[in-house]
Design a protein around this motif. Structure first.
Motif, PDB file in Angstrom:
ATOM      1  N   UNK A 114       3.864  13.376  -5.262  1.00 45.75           N
ATOM      2  CA  UNK A 114       3.639  14.204  -4.075  1.00 45.75           C
ATOM      3  C   UNK A 114       3.765  13.415  -2.773  1.00 45.75           C
ATOM      4  N   UNK A 115       4.361  14.075  -1.785  1.00 44.64           N
ATOM      5  CA  UNK A 115       4.428  13.568  -0.413  1.00 44.64           C
ATOM      6  C   UNK A 115       3.792  14.629   0.481  1.00 44.64           C
ATOM      7  N   UNK A 135       7.881  15.476  -4.458  1.00 44.97           N
ATOM      8  CA  UNK A 135       7.384  16.853  -4.406  1.00 44.97           C
ATOM      9  C   UNK A 135       6.534  17.058  -3.156  1.00 44.97           C
ATOM     10  N   UNK A 136       6.901  17.996  -2.283  1.00 47.30           N
ATOM     11  CA  UNK A 136       6.098  18.222  -1.080  1.00 47.30           C
ATOM     12  C   UNK A 136       4.718  18.793  -1.409  1.00 47.30           C
ATOM     13  N   UNK A 160      -3.729  13.531  -4.753  1.00 44.07           N
ATOM     14  CA  UNK A 160      -2.897  12.351  -5.000  1.00 44.07           C
ATOM     15  C   UNK A 160      -1.704  12.409  -4.060  1.00 44.07           C
ATOM     16  N   UNK A 161      -1.167  11.234  -3.708  1.00 45.49           N
ATOM     17  CA  UNK A 161       0.004  11.184  -2.836  1.00 45.49           C
ATOM     18  C   UNK A 161       0.647   9.813  -2.930  1.00 45.49           C
ATOM     19  N   UNK A 194      -1.553   5.716  -0.769  1.00 45.30           N
ATOM     20  CA  UNK A 194      -0.308   6.210  -0.193  1.00 45.30           C
ATOM     21  C   UNK A 194       0.113   5.391   1.021  1.00 45.30           C
ATOM     22  N   UNK A 195       1.426   5.387   1.264  1.00 46.43           N
ATOM     23  CA  UNK A 195       1.962   4.921   2.537  1.00 46.43           C
ATOM     24  C   UNK A 195       1.849   6.053   3.558  1.00 46.43           C
ATOM     25  N   UNK A 196       1.764   5.692   4.841  1.00 47.47           N
ATOM     26  CA  UNK A 196       1.968   6.631   5.924  1.00 47.47           C
ATOM     27  C   UNK A 196       3.375   6.397   6.466  1.00 47.47           C
TER      28      UNK A 196
END
Length: 383
Positions: A114-115, A135-136, A160-161, A194-196
């Motif tokens: 997921x993003x 996946x958005x 999760x991301x 996650x990254x930003x």
């Protein structure tokens, strides 16, 4: 054709359809596309012309950007973020800001991961997430007090991301994220690993005294943030197609490989023009352009007073709620063109639950004088 799962959820742009339907009629208000009539910096034009005449940009090398431009970008980022980026190891020049998105996604995500994006968001971000195989996960923007605000509660529930892909100001809504928003983003990044991915293309085009807050200035985000920059919006250099990526050295090594194998190199001639704009002692007209865009934005809101238009905190566009007027976004777009001679794009591909009810009005290519009969055109469209 053979089936291809990458395209199963990808939605087409409607901008070109609206532009094609509008044709070249000079009476049509061109509010559908992010072009601008505010001229680019003269120093950029002069440097680009000089490079063409001298042939200094006619080369494949260096693949990741001319040193003069990478150093100018590093200086610009130091002023904005307070962080010293190594021009060779932490900055990569790309063929426009949006061309940077796919290499960054390929370097930071695995298929199916997921993003997180906002709803609405720029269709070029949302659809690239799908094309990358990620996946958005869309977090809604809410209208509060006449302005767009990030739904922090929904953001906090993200399970999760792999990355959060965000803009501020954001297209198409013009939402400006404040410090508390970025702190909420930092908590999600910390919890999920996650990254930003921060699209900073419009960072200085803000209205009404909104503070400009770089996420790199928020505790816990600097080491996770990958910045995507561009010459197109702040510097009005759309046709130059120059952007860049900056971030932690370890992930940038992968992003550089993905960029090289995607586009090899951005135009050398245009890189010299970009470097001249970034180092212009007069500021390349960025502040003056932002003031002009605010004047146009305020004219649109004054003209449409009483209609469901959401005020932007910055950027080049505002959104009008078609469903609040009893229409679909596609119907309103069609009526605006056919009856009101306004080209405006429905936000069908720009989100999931929130965006599709809106039509976008872009004021970057129409001066205040041309916008002064916007209400009359809307009245004709809605009558």
């Amino acid at each position: 054709m053979r089936p291809n799962s990458r395209f199963a959820q990808v939605q087409p742009f409607d901008i070109d359809k609206v532009a094609s339907a509008a044709g070249a009629d000079p009476d049509v208000l061109r509010l559908e596309n992010l072009d601008t009539d505010v001229p680019p910096p003269p120093v950029a034009v002069a440097a680009t012309r000089r490079s063409l005449e001298e042939g200094t940009g006619n080369s494949w090398l260096p693949f990741t950007g001319l040193p003069v431009l990478c150093e100018a970008i590093a200086a610009e980022l130091r002023a904005r973020t307070g962080i010293d980026y190594d021009p060779l190891r932490q900055i990569c020049v790309t063929s426009g800001g949006t061309s940077a998105v796919m290499p960054v996604l390929l370097a930071t995500t695995e298929p199916g991961e997921p993003v997180v994006l906002t709803d609405p968001t720029y269709a070029g971000l949302l659809q690239r997430v799908r094309l990358s195989g990620a996946r958005p996960h869309l977090v809604p923007l809410r209208v509060e007090g006449g302005l767009w605000r990030l739904d922090r509660e929904a953001l906090g529930q993200v399970p999760a991301a792999a990355a959060l892909l965000l803009m501020s100001p954001s297209m198409p809504s013009g939402v400006v994220l404040d410090r508390e928003d970025w702190e909420a983003v930092a908590r999600v990044c910390e919890r999920t690993g996650a990254y930003l991915i921060y699209d900073a293309a419009m960072e200085r085009i803000v209205f009404d005294g909104h503070p400009r807050i770089s996420p790199c200035q928020v505790d816990g985000l600097a080491e996770r943030t990958i910045i995507i920059g561009s010459m197109s919006k702040e510097y009005r250099m759309i046709g130059w197609r120059i952007g860049w990526v900056a971030g932690p050295a370890d992930i940038m090594s992968r992003i550089m490989v993905a960029t090289i194998y995607n586009t090899t190199v951005a135009s050398g001639y245009h890189q010299y023009g970009a470097a001249a704009a970034l180092t212009d002692p007069a500021g390349a007209g960025v502040a003056e352009a932002a003031a002009e865009y605010q004047a146009r934005h305020d004219t649109v809101l004054a003209q449409l007073d009483g209609l469901p238009v959401v005020r932007a905190g910055g950027g080049w566009s505002v959104l009008v709620d078609a469903e609040a007027m009893g229409l679909t976004a596609a119907d309103l777009s069609a009526r605006l063109l056919e009856r009101g001679r306004i080209a405006a794009t429905p936000m069908t591909a720009w989100g999931e639950d929130v965006a599709p009810r809106y039509v976008r009005l872009v004021y970057s290519a129409e001066p205040v004088e041309r916008l002064s009969d916007l209400r009359a055109r809307f009245t004709a469209a809605l009558g």
